[in-house]
Design a protein around this motif. Sequence first.
Motif, mmCIF file in Angstrom:
data_model
loop_
_atom_site.group_PDB
_atom_site.id
_atom_site.type_symbol
_atom_site.label_atom_id
_atom_site.label_comp_id
_atom_site.label_asym_id
_atom_site.label_seq_id
_atom_site.Cartn_x
_atom_site.Cartn_y
_atom_site.Cartn_z
ATOM 1 N N SER A 100 28.165 46.199 44.449
ATOM 2 C CA SER A 100 27.535 45.617 43.258
ATOM 3 C C SER A 100 28.342 45.904 42.000
ATOM 4 C CB SER A 100 26.106 46.157 43.106
ATOM 5 O OG SER A 100 25.292 45.796 44.205
ATOM 6 N N CYS A 101 28.867 47.116 41.890
ATOM 7 C CA CYS A 101 29.660 47.484 40.715
ATOM 8 C C CYS A 101 30.937 46.645 40.621
ATOM 9 C CB CYS A 101 30.015 48.966 40.763
ATOM 10 S SG CYS A 101 28.609 50.089 40.552
ATOM 11 N N ILE A 102 31.670 46.557 41.724
ATOM 12 C CA ILE A 102 32.923 45.803 41.714
ATOM 13 C C ILE A 102 32.648 44.320 41.519
ATOM 14 C CG2 ILE A 102 34.997 45.232 43.035
ATOM 15 C CD1 ILE A 102 34.651 47.901 44.516
ATOM 16 N N TRP A 103 31.602 43.828 42.157
ATOM 17 C CA TRP A 103 31.268 42.403 42.076
ATOM 18 C C TRP A 103 30.943 41.989 40.641
ATOM 19 C CZ3 TRP A 103 27.242 39.180 40.724
ATOM 20 C CH2 TRP A 103 27.278 37.873 41.231
ATOM 21 N N LEU A 104 30.241 42.824 39.927
ATOM 22 C CA LEU A 104 29.908 42.516 38.534
ATOM 23 C C LEU A 104 31.160 42.329 37.687
ATOM 24 C CD1 LEU A 104 26.854 44.827 37.779
ATOM 25 C CD2 LEU A 104 26.961 42.368 37.313
ATOM 26 N N VAL A 105 32.177 43.127 37.963
ATOM 27 C CA VAL A 105 33.405 43.078 37.173
ATOM 28 C C VAL A 105 34.297 41.907 37.593
ATOM 29 C CG1 VAL A 105 35.499 44.333 36.531
ATOM 30 C CG2 VAL A 105 33.337 45.567 36.788
ATOM 31 N N LEU A 106 34.428 41.681 38.892
ATOM 32 C CA LEU A 106 35.393 40.703 39.382
ATOM 33 C C LEU A 106 34.830 39.304 39.583
ATOM 34 C CD1 LEU A 106 37.448 42.770 42.000
ATOM 35 C CD2 LEU A 106 37.854 42.452 39.547
ATOM 36 N N VAL A 107 33.526 39.177 39.730
ATOM 37 C CA VAL A 107 32.928 37.848 39.926
ATOM 38 C C VAL A 107 32.045 37.464 38.744
ATOM 39 C CG1 VAL A 107 31.430 36.408 41.372
ATOM 40 C CG2 VAL A 107 33.011 38.026 42.442
ATOM 41 N N TYR A 108 31.032 38.259 38.470
ATOM 42 C CA TYR A 108 30.040 37.847 37.466
ATOM 43 C C TYR A 108 30.635 37.715 36.069
ATOM 44 C CZ TYR A 108 25.792 37.414 34.781
ATOM 45 O OH TYR A 108 24.828 36.949 33.920
ATOM 46 N N SER A 109 31.364 38.712 35.628
ATOM 47 C CA SER A 109 31.892 38.674 34.259
ATOM 48 C C SER A 109 32.860 37.512 34.030
ATOM 49 C CB SER A 109 32.560 40.014 33.908
ATOM 50 O OG SER A 109 31.592 41.039 33.823
ATOM 51 N N PRO A 110 33.820 37.266 34.924
ATOM 52 C CA PRO A 110 34.711 36.116 34.702
ATOM 53 C C PRO A 110 33.982 34.779 34.707
ATOM 54 C CG PRO A 110 35.683 37.624 36.287
ATOM 55 C CD PRO A 110 34.280 38.080 36.072
ATOM 56 N N VAL A 111 33.083 34.562 35.671
ATOM 57 C CA VAL A 111 32.381 33.286 35.734
ATOM 58 C C VAL A 111 31.507 33.090 34.497
ATOM 59 C CG1 VAL A 111 30.721 31.888 37.028
ATOM 60 C CG2 VAL A 111 32.459 33.202 38.260
ATOM 61 N N THR A 112 30.882 34.160 34.039
ATOM 62 C CA THR A 112 30.092 34.084 32.808
ATOM 63 C C THR A 112 30.968 33.663 31.641
ATOM 64 O OG1 THR A 112 28.580 35.811 33.591
ATOM 65 C CG2 THR A 112 28.597 35.366 31.228
ATOM 66 N N HIS A 113 32.166 34.226 31.557
ATOM 67 C CA HIS A 113 33.076 33.853 30.475
ATOM 68 C C HIS A 113 33.500 32.394 30.586
ATOM 69 C CE1 HIS A 113 35.978 34.519 27.262
ATOM 70 N NE2 HIS A 113 36.853 33.841 27.986
ATOM 71 N N TRP A 114 33.786 31.931 31.799
ATOM 72 C CA TRP A 114 34.169 30.534 31.981
ATOM 73 C C TRP A 114 33.113 29.576 31.437
ATOM 74 C CZ3 TRP A 114 35.514 30.553 37.939
ATOM 75 C CH2 TRP A 114 36.623 31.392 38.151
ATOM 76 N N VAL A 115 31.847 29.910 31.671
ATOM 77 C CA VAL A 115 30.765 28.971 31.388
ATOM 78 C C VAL A 115 30.148 29.198 30.009
ATOM 79 C CG1 VAL A 115 28.523 28.106 32.187
ATOM 80 C CG2 VAL A 115 30.270 28.783 33.861
ATOM 81 N N SER A 153 31.958 42.795 27.183
ATOM 82 C CA SER A 153 33.210 42.472 26.509
ATOM 83 C C SER A 153 34.046 41.510 27.340
ATOM 84 C CB SER A 153 34.008 43.748 26.221
ATOM 85 O OG SER A 153 35.113 43.482 25.394
ATOM 86 N N LEU A 154 34.096 41.723 28.657
ATOM 87 C CA LEU A 154 34.859 40.826 29.528
ATOM 88 C C LEU A 154 34.242 39.435 29.576
ATOM 89 C CD1 LEU A 154 35.636 43.188 32.553
ATOM 90 C CD2 LEU A 154 37.240 42.403 30.793
ATOM 91 N N ALA A 155 32.926 39.358 29.458
ATOM 92 C CA ALA A 155 32.246 38.070 29.523
ATOM 93 C C ALA A 155 32.233 37.341 28.186
ATOM 94 C CB ALA A 155 30.808 38.260 30.026
ATOM 95 N N PHE A 156 32.026 38.081 27.090
ATOM 96 C CA PHE A 156 31.807 37.433 25.802
ATOM 97 C C PHE A 156 32.815 37.830 24.719
ATOM 98 C CE2 PHE A 156 27.689 36.967 27.888
ATOM 99 C CZ PHE A 156 27.435 35.618 27.649
ATOM 100 N N GLY A 157 33.786 38.660 25.086
ATOM 101 C CA GLY A 157 34.884 38.890 24.161
ATOM 102 C C GLY A 157 35.714 37.622 24.033
ATOM 103 N N GLU A 158 36.432 37.470 22.920
ATOM 104 C CA GLU A 158 37.150 36.220 22.667
ATOM 105 C C GLU A 158 38.154 35.910 23.777
ATOM 106 O OE1 GLU A 158 40.140 34.276 19.312
ATOM 107 O OE2 GLU A 158 38.822 35.936 18.767
ATOM 108 N N GLY A 159 39.033 36.822 24.110
ATOM 109 C CA GLY A 159 39.954 36.680 25.217
ATOM 110 C C GLY A 159 40.666 35.345 25.265
#
Length: 427
Positions: A149-164, A82-88
């Motif tokens: 790994s858990c925190i990194w997925l939320v704070l790094v991976y999900s936002p960057v995925t949404h950006w791109v 949702s954080l990566a692919f939700g409309e936001g």
Amino acid sequence: MLKRIATLALLMSPGIAMADELNGANTAWILTSTALVLFMTLPGLALFYGGLVRSKNVLSVLMQCFTIAGVASIIWMMFGYSLAFGEGNAWIGDLSKVMMAGISKDTLMGDIPEPLFMLFQMTFAIITPALIIGGFAERMKFSAMLLFSCIWLVLVYSPVTHWVWGGGWLGQMGLYDFAGGTVVHITCGVSALVAAIVVGPRKGFPQVAMPPHNLTMTVTGAGMLWVGWYGFNGGSALAANGDAAMAMLVTHISAAAGVLVWSFIEWFKFGKPSVLGAVTGMVAGLGTITPASGFVGPGGALIIGIVAGGVCFMATQYIKRTLKIDDSLDVMPVHGVGGILGTFMAGIFSSTSLGVFSGFGYADGIDTMGGQVWVQLVGIVVTFVYTAIVTWIILKLVGAMVGLRVDEDVEIQGLDTAEHEETGYNL
């Protein structure tokens, strides 16, 4: 030609995300690709990394890959997707898809089921933090690795995925990242480098030799990675079409070039080509072509693979021997540098004016090579800086909570016995 950035932007646009009909061929291909990408982590990456460490730590690496697959899957299902692919907005998604809210087996994303699109993206969320463990292998606490790994997925991976890929600002700029040059390879490489610096080198590095304990295992895993990468890049077309076919072809060409260039460099420099060098060159070629795989032709892919083999080899030597940073399994010089190179060269070889080295054109609204390269550089720099800063903060936070590194006697004994009460081999 249908390009992934344009496709994802279309899918994420309000009122356009749902298609009228499911496409059976596209669905079958993405089902297959999803299995291939998971295969890259389990067992591919697990075996590749497992063979590279010393025998007293082989189970710890396998355990880390398996548990990351578990926690990443749950986090992705609960709110990561949702954080990566939700409309936001341009920076982060929203919580509209938390726990798969509003998504059923009949919900479509484009012309494939949205549960399948979510699952395909989940396999990327699994392999990215799994790649990072190569930076701190043989010395980080299991509890610290899991929490990081858990925190990194939320704070790094999900936002960057949404950006791109999720309709965010980099995608809107026209960044070319077909299958994860910024989202996967730069983020994991930079994070591994930061982790190696913060955690510190293994005891004895660099004076004590720490050769791989089982190259047969490593080569087996490397072969699985090569095969699985067909799904990684080919599946990122999100369709069973010419885009997928070309992405698979250029992926293979770049990997082949990476194998040969790395091997020939070693042959010339050290007198003999090594098996370890050949498989490392393969991974360099694969990682470097990843962001460009949907935008370049076979000629461009050949150049990208050649550059990948040479530059990533030099980066490995520089980080280990000159900077003396113990990035244990060379995540930054292979994946990070490869992701940077590939993202940059996507802006060059996507040009339609390079003869046999031509690609398939620039992003919408970009008319020149300079314009595309500028967008690529923005994506590289922002991803690098954001990832480095946030990863450092996460590591410091985890260190304060549970401690990052095992005790010296545990490191000497080996993580298999000390952390898991098991041994990899009972001969």
